[in-house]
Design a protein around this motif. Structure first.
Motif, mmCIF file in Angstrom:
data_model
loop_
_atom_site.group_PDB
_atom_site.id
_atom_site.type_symbol
_atom_site.label_atom_id
_atom_site.label_comp_id
_atom_site.label_asym_id
_atom_site.label_seq_id
_atom_site.Cartn_x
_atom_site.Cartn_y
_atom_site.Cartn_z
ATOM 1 N N ASP A 32 0.862 -1.176 0.000
ATOM 2 C CA ASP A 32 0.000 0.000 0.000
ATOM 3 C C ASP A 32 0.901 1.228 0.000
ATOM 4 O O ASP A 32 1.837 1.324 0.801
ATOM 5 C CB ASP A 32 -0.893 0.036 1.237
ATOM 6 C CG ASP A 32 -1.933 -1.065 1.247
ATOM 7 O OD1 ASP A 32 -2.568 -1.251 2.299
ATOM 8 O OD2 ASP A 32 -2.107 -1.746 0.208
ATOM 9 N N THR A 51 -4.240 1.478 -2.245
ATOM 10 C CA THR A 51 -3.982 0.124 -1.772
ATOM 11 C C THR A 51 -3.427 -0.766 -2.883
ATOM 12 O O THR A 51 -3.668 -0.539 -4.075
ATOM 13 C CB THR A 51 -5.251 -0.519 -1.216
ATOM 14 O OG1 THR A 51 -6.215 -0.641 -2.273
ATOM 15 C CG2 THR A 51 -5.844 0.325 -0.097
ATOM 16 N N GLY A 54 -6.936 -4.522 -4.697
ATOM 17 C CA GLY A 54 -8.174 -3.836 -5.053
ATOM 18 C C GLY A 54 -7.968 -2.470 -5.674
ATOM 19 O O GLY A 54 -8.862 -1.942 -6.334
ATOM 20 N N SER A 56 -7.882 0.492 -4.355
ATOM 21 C CA SER A 56 -8.760 1.554 -3.875
ATOM 22 C C SER A 56 -7.949 2.743 -3.374
ATOM 23 O O SER A 56 -6.782 2.603 -2.993
ATOM 24 C CB SER A 56 -9.670 1.028 -2.767
ATOM 25 O OG SER A 56 -8.918 0.622 -1.647
ATOM 26 N N THR A 57 -8.597 3.898 -3.379
ATOM 27 C CA THR A 57 -7.956 5.122 -2.904
ATOM 28 C C THR A 57 -8.809 5.765 -1.822
ATOM 29 O O THR A 57 -10.030 5.643 -1.812
ATOM 30 C CB THR A 57 -7.761 6.129 -4.050
ATOM 31 O OG1 THR A 57 -9.035 6.414 -4.647
ATOM 32 C CG2 THR A 57 -6.828 5.567 -5.115
ATOM 33 N N LYS A 58 -8.122 6.434 -0.911
ATOM 34 C CA LYS A 58 -8.801 7.182 0.139
ATOM 35 C C LYS A 58 -8.066 8.492 0.335
ATOM 36 O O LYS A 58 -6.849 8.557 0.149
ATOM 37 C CB LYS A 58 -8.843 6.382 1.442
ATOM 38 C CG LYS A 58 -9.691 5.124 1.383
ATOM 39 C CD LYS A 58 -9.723 4.403 2.715
ATOM 40 C CE LYS A 58 -10.570 3.136 2.634
ATOM 41 N NZ LYS A 58 -10.603 2.406 3.930
#
Length: 118
Positions: A32, A51, A54, A56-58
Protein backbone atom coordinates in the motif's frame (compact mmCIF):
# COMPACT_ATOMS: atom_id res chain seq x y z
CA UNK A 1 15.13 0.13 0.34
CA UNK A 2 14.64 3.64 -0.97
CA UNK A 3 11.72 5.99 -1.37
CA UNK A 4 12.75 9.18 -3.13
CA UNK A 5 10.26 12.02 -3.36
CA UNK A 6 10.48 14.83 -5.88
CA UNK A 7 8.34 17.58 -7.33
CA UNK A 8 7.93 19.85 -4.35
CA UNK A 9 8.47 23.59 -4.49
CA UNK A 10 6.91 27.02 -4.17
CA UNK A 11 3.55 27.61 -5.82
CA UNK A 12 0.95 30.35 -5.66
CA UNK A 13 -2.50 29.70 -4.17
CA UNK A 14 -4.70 28.04 -6.75
CA UNK A 15 -1.75 26.47 -8.48
CA UNK A 16 -0.80 22.85 -9.02
CA UNK A 17 2.09 20.53 -8.28
CA UNK A 18 2.75 16.88 -8.99
CA UNK A 19 4.78 14.93 -6.48
CA UNK A 20 6.53 11.70 -7.39
CA UNK A 21 7.94 8.95 -5.21
CA UNK A 22 10.31 6.46 -6.81
CA UNK A 23 10.64 3.20 -4.88
CA UNK A 24 13.31 0.53 -4.96
CA UNK A 25 14.43 -2.44 -2.91
CA UNK A 26 11.07 -4.07 -2.26
CA UNK A 27 8.13 -5.54 -4.16
CA UNK A 28 6.37 -2.29 -4.92
CA UNK A 29 3.17 -3.82 -6.29
CA UNK A 30 2.53 -5.66 -3.01
CA UNK A 31 2.66 -2.53 -0.87
CA UNK A 32 0.00 0.00 0.00
CA UNK A 33 1.40 3.39 -0.97
CA UNK A 34 0.42 6.63 0.67
CA UNK A 35 1.29 10.28 1.03
CA UNK A 36 1.48 12.02 4.37
CA UNK A 37 2.33 15.59 5.29
CA UNK A 38 3.60 17.49 8.27
CA UNK A 39 3.23 21.21 8.72
CA UNK A 40 5.38 23.16 11.21
CA UNK A 41 4.19 22.57 14.75
CA UNK A 42 1.66 19.95 13.70
CA UNK A 43 1.55 16.16 13.69
CA UNK A 44 2.09 14.18 10.54
CA UNK A 45 -1.21 13.39 8.84
CA UNK A 46 -2.37 11.00 6.16
CA UNK A 47 -3.21 12.73 2.89
CA UNK A 48 -4.01 9.88 0.50
CA UNK A 49 -3.54 6.13 0.17
CA UNK A 50 -3.59 3.74 -2.81
CA UNK A 51 -3.98 0.12 -1.77
CA UNK A 52 -2.14 -2.73 -3.44
CA UNK A 53 -5.11 -5.09 -3.27
CA UNK A 54 -8.17 -3.84 -5.05
CA UNK A 55 -6.53 -0.59 -6.05
CA UNK A 56 -8.76 1.55 -3.88
CA UNK A 57 -7.96 5.12 -2.90
CA UNK A 58 -8.80 7.18 0.14
CA UNK A 59 -8.26 10.84 0.90
CA UNK A 60 -8.22 13.16 3.86
CA UNK A 61 -11.33 15.32 3.89
CA UNK A 62 -9.18 18.43 3.55
CA UNK A 63 -7.87 17.37 0.12
CA UNK A 64 -10.83 15.51 -1.40
CA UNK A 65 -11.65 16.78 -4.87
CA UNK A 66 -8.31 18.61 -5.16
CA UNK A 67 -5.64 15.89 -4.83
CA UNK A 68 -5.34 12.64 -6.76
CA UNK A 69 -3.07 9.73 -5.86
CA UNK A 70 -1.98 7.31 -8.56
CA UNK A 71 0.63 4.60 -8.97
CA UNK A 72 2.54 2.97 -11.80
CA UNK A 73 3.64 -0.49 -10.75
CA UNK A 74 5.76 -0.87 -13.88
CA UNK A 75 7.79 2.17 -12.84
CA UNK A 76 7.66 1.53 -9.08
CA UNK A 77 6.38 5.06 -8.64
CA UNK A 78 3.50 6.69 -6.81
CA UNK A 79 2.27 10.19 -7.62
CA UNK A 80 0.26 12.89 -5.94
CA UNK A 81 -1.37 15.42 -8.23
CA UNK A 82 -2.26 18.49 -6.20
CA UNK A 83 -4.60 21.08 -7.69
CA UNK A 84 -6.23 24.22 -6.31
CA UNK A 85 -3.51 24.45 -3.70
CA UNK A 86 -4.13 26.49 -0.57
CA UNK A 87 -1.70 28.06 1.90
CA UNK A 88 -2.80 25.46 4.46
CA UNK A 89 -1.41 22.75 2.18
CA UNK A 90 2.07 24.01 3.00
CA UNK A 91 4.00 21.13 4.59
CA UNK A 92 6.69 18.57 4.08
CA UNK A 93 5.15 15.72 2.09
CA UNK A 94 6.31 12.18 2.77
CA UNK A 95 5.88 9.01 0.77
CA UNK A 96 5.06 5.84 2.70
CA UNK A 97 5.06 2.16 1.78
CA UNK A 98 3.29 -0.39 3.97
CA UNK A 99 3.80 -4.06 3.25
CA UNK A 100 1.51 -7.08 3.40
CA UNK A 101 1.32 -9.71 6.06
CA UNK A 102 1.18 -9.75 9.81
CA UNK A 103 3.92 -7.21 10.56
CA UNK A 104 3.17 -4.68 7.79
CA UNK A 105 6.75 -3.49 7.31
CA UNK A 106 6.76 0.26 6.70
CA UNK A 107 9.18 2.53 4.84
CA UNK A 108 9.33 6.31 4.64
CA UNK A 109 10.87 8.71 2.19
CA UNK A 110 12.91 11.74 3.22
CA UNK A 111 10.17 14.23 2.37
CA UNK A 112 9.75 17.08 -0.08
CA UNK A 113 8.76 20.63 0.85
CA UNK A 114 5.61 22.13 -0.61
CA UNK A 115 5.04 25.84 0.03
CA UNK A 116 1.88 27.57 -1.11
CA UNK A 117 2.27 31.31 -0.92
CA UNK A 118 1.77 34.45 -2.95
Amino acid sequence: VQLVESGGGLVQPGGSLRLSCAASGFTFSSYDMSWHRQAPGKERELVAVFTSVGGSTKYANSVKGRFTISRDNAKNTVYLQMNSLKPEDTAVYYCNAKGPGLFRVTYWGQGTQVTVSS
